[in-house]
Design an enzyme around this catalytic site. Structure first.
Site, short mmCIF file in Angstrom:
data_model
loop_
_atom_site.label_atom_id
_atom_site.label_comp_id
_atom_site.label_asym_id
_atom_site.label_seq_id
_atom_site.Cartn_x
_atom_site.Cartn_y
_atom_site.Cartn_z
N TYR A 1 4.37 -14.60 -13.65
CA TYR A 1 3.31 -13.69 -13.18
C TYR A 1 1.93 -14.29 -13.49
O TYR A 1 1.05 -14.33 -12.62
CB TYR A 1 3.49 -12.34 -13.89
CG TYR A 1 2.48 -11.28 -13.51
CD1 TYR A 1 2.62 -10.57 -12.31
CD2 TYR A 1 1.41 -10.96 -14.33
CE1 TYR A 1 1.70 -9.58 -11.96
CE2 TYR A 1 0.49 -9.98 -14.00
CZ TYR A 1 0.65 -9.29 -12.81
OH TYR A 1 -0.26 -8.31 -12.46
N LYS B 1 -1.17 -15.33 -10.93
CA LYS B 1 -2.48 -14.67 -10.98
C LYS B 1 -3.60 -15.69 -11.24
O LYS B 1 -4.73 -15.50 -10.78
CB LYS B 1 -2.47 -13.55 -12.03
CG LYS B 1 -1.54 -12.40 -11.66
CD LYS B 1 -1.91 -11.75 -10.33
CE LYS B 1 -1.00 -10.62 -9.92
NZ LYS B 1 -1.37 -10.03 -8.62
N ALA C 1 0.81 -1.23 0.00
CA ALA C 1 0.00 0.00 0.00
C ALA C 1 0.84 1.28 0.00
O ALA C 1 0.33 2.36 0.22
CB ALA C 1 -0.96 -0.01 1.20
N1 LIG Z 1 -1.35 -1.75 -12.53
C1 LIG Z 1 -1.98 -2.60 -13.30
O1 LIG Z 1 -2.29 -2.32 -14.46
C2 LIG Z 1 -2.35 -3.95 -12.74
C3 LIG Z 1 -3.11 -4.80 -13.56
C4 LIG Z 1 -3.49 -6.04 -13.06
C5 LIG Z 1 -3.13 -6.42 -11.78
N2 LIG Z 1 -2.37 -5.58 -11.02
C6 LIG Z 1 -2.02 -6.05 -9.67
O2 LIG Z 1 -2.33 -5.05 -8.73
C7 LIG Z 1 -1.42 -5.14 -7.62
C8 LIG Z 1 -0.78 -3.79 -7.37
O3 LIG Z 1 -0.13 -3.39 -8.57
P1 LIG Z 1 0.37 -1.89 -8.81
O4 LIG Z 1 0.14 -1.60 -10.25
O5 LIG Z 1 -0.19 -0.96 -7.80
O6 LIG Z 1 1.94 -2.09 -8.59
P2 LIG Z 1 3.06 -1.10 -8.03
O7 LIG Z 1 4.34 -1.67 -8.48
O8 LIG Z 1 2.73 0.31 -8.37
O9 LIG Z 1 2.90 -1.27 -6.44
C9 LIG Z 1 3.17 -2.48 -5.80
C10 LIG Z 1 3.48 -2.22 -4.35
O10 LIG Z 1 3.80 -3.49 -3.74
C11 LIG Z 1 4.98 -3.33 -2.97
N3 LIG Z 1 5.70 -4.59 -2.86
C12 LIG Z 1 6.41 -5.24 -3.81
N4 LIG Z 1 6.98 -6.35 -3.30
C13 LIG Z 1 6.60 -6.40 -2.00
C14 LIG Z 1 6.88 -7.30 -0.92
N5 LIG Z 1 7.64 -8.37 -1.10
N6 LIG Z 1 6.33 -7.05 0.29
C15 LIG Z 1 5.56 -5.95 0.48
N7 LIG Z 1 5.28 -5.06 -0.48
C16 LIG Z 1 5.80 -5.29 -1.71
C17 LIG Z 1 5.80 -2.27 -3.70
O11 LIG Z 1 6.77 -1.68 -2.85
C18 LIG Z 1 4.70 -1.31 -4.14
O12 LIG Z 1 4.42 -0.35 -3.16
C19 LIG Z 1 -0.41 -6.24 -7.99
O13 LIG Z 1 -0.77 -7.45 -7.37
C20 LIG Z 1 -0.55 -6.34 -9.50
O14 LIG Z 1 -0.20 -7.62 -9.97
C21 LIG Z 1 -1.96 -4.37 -11.47
#
Ligand SMILES: NC(=O)c1ccc[n+]([C@@H]2O[C@H](COP(=O)([O-])OP(=O)(O)OC[C@H]3O[C@@H](n4cnc5c(N)ncnc54)[C@H](O)[C@@H]3O)[C@@H](O)[C@H]2O)c1
Length: 257
Positions: free
Chosen positions: A153, A157, A11
């Protein structure tokens, strides 16, 4: 009524920060967990500035000791987290299967999938005892089909959806619900967020009937709804949130309609 406690993983930025802020606005005590403490603190500041209650916890979600410690800290401060949002995730590198190293495999599997197991194994029995629990796991449209150069990945998922359905089936009788959200493209560092992604951005638009990339606020509102009383009958669902990407085969060209 006593405020509820929520844990949102990952978060410190992106979707997780968006989700955490929605819960903060709605009177929850928010445990803001991230591997990067500094960014977690920034999210907390924004929640507190809005009049909410939140604490930052440094936590690598792939490590059992970190997960247990984080849950303990949040519980001591605010009471048992009866809402859990497993959002933290990493995309890894765009590698073909034969290019993926053991280290990369372990990193993505442990961050995206083992983390969900660690949080759920710890919290489900406690939620059962209290007679209430709401869990949302963030999957992806890549949990619904294959994607070249993203095999690890994609595997995590897909697994999250199966895990979500099993939690729903196994724990549904104790007033615990578990649903998954499968976003398409959301404006974050992992998604598409700046000029350097312009070409990619256009190709996403070309396959998105709604011609739009989602915002983190929209994701937050959906996740919040899934844990609200209004959605109490939703259990074990995997909800696509993708502007129509997965409803379209790509065979006909809607762009020249
Ligand atoms: N952004 C998109 O388009 C998208 C699409 C589909 C799914 N998602 C999913 O949504 C979720 C969030 O993605 P996002 O786009 O906000 O990514 P992001 O990279 O902007 O943020 C991810 C956050 O997770 C934290 N993180 C990473 N590894 C970690 C760990 N080992 N322990 C604790 N925190 C950790 C990071 O520091 C970061 O704050 C993910 O699960 C991603 O797979 C995102």
């Amino acid at each position: 009524m006593k405020a509820k406690t929520v844990i949102v993983t990952g978060a410190g930025q992106g979707i997780g920060a968006g989700i955490a802020k929605i819960y903060g606005k709605n009177g929850f005590h928010v445990g803001v967990l991230d591997i990067h403490y500094e960014t977690a603190k920034e999210t907390v500041k924004e929640i507190v500035d809005q009049g909410g209650t939140a604490m930052a916890v440094e936590c690598d979600v792939a490590l059992r000791s970190d997960v247990e410690q984080a849950i303990d800290m949040v519980t001591k401060a605010y009471g048992l987290p009866t809402t859990l949002i497993n959002n933290a995730g990493v995309g890894g590198y765009f590698h073909r299967i034969d290019e993926v190293t053991d280290e990369e495999w372990d990193w993505i599997i442990n961050t995206n999938l083992k983390s969900v197991f660690l949080f759920c194994r710890n919290l489900l029995p406690k939620m059962k005892e209290i007679g209430y629990g709401r869990i949302v796991n963030i999957s992806s449209i890549q949990g619904l089909f294959g994607s070249p150069r993203s095999s690890t990945y994609v595997a995590t998922k897909h697994a999250i959806i199966g895990y979500t359905k099993t939690i729903a089936a196994e724990w549904g009788g104790f007033n615990i619900t578990c649903n998954a959200v499968c976003p398409g493209y959301v404006q974050t560092a992992m998604g598409i967020h700046d000029e350097s992604f312009k070409g990619f951005s256009q190709s996403v638009m070309d396959i998105t009937p709604s011609k739009k990339i989602a915002t983190v606020e929209e994701m937050g509102e959906l996740v919040y709804y899934l844990t609200s009383e209004k959605a109490q009958y939703m259990n074990g669902s995997a909800i696509t949130f993708d502007g129509g990407i997965t409803c379209y085969t790509g065979v006909t060209d809607f762009n020249n309609f």
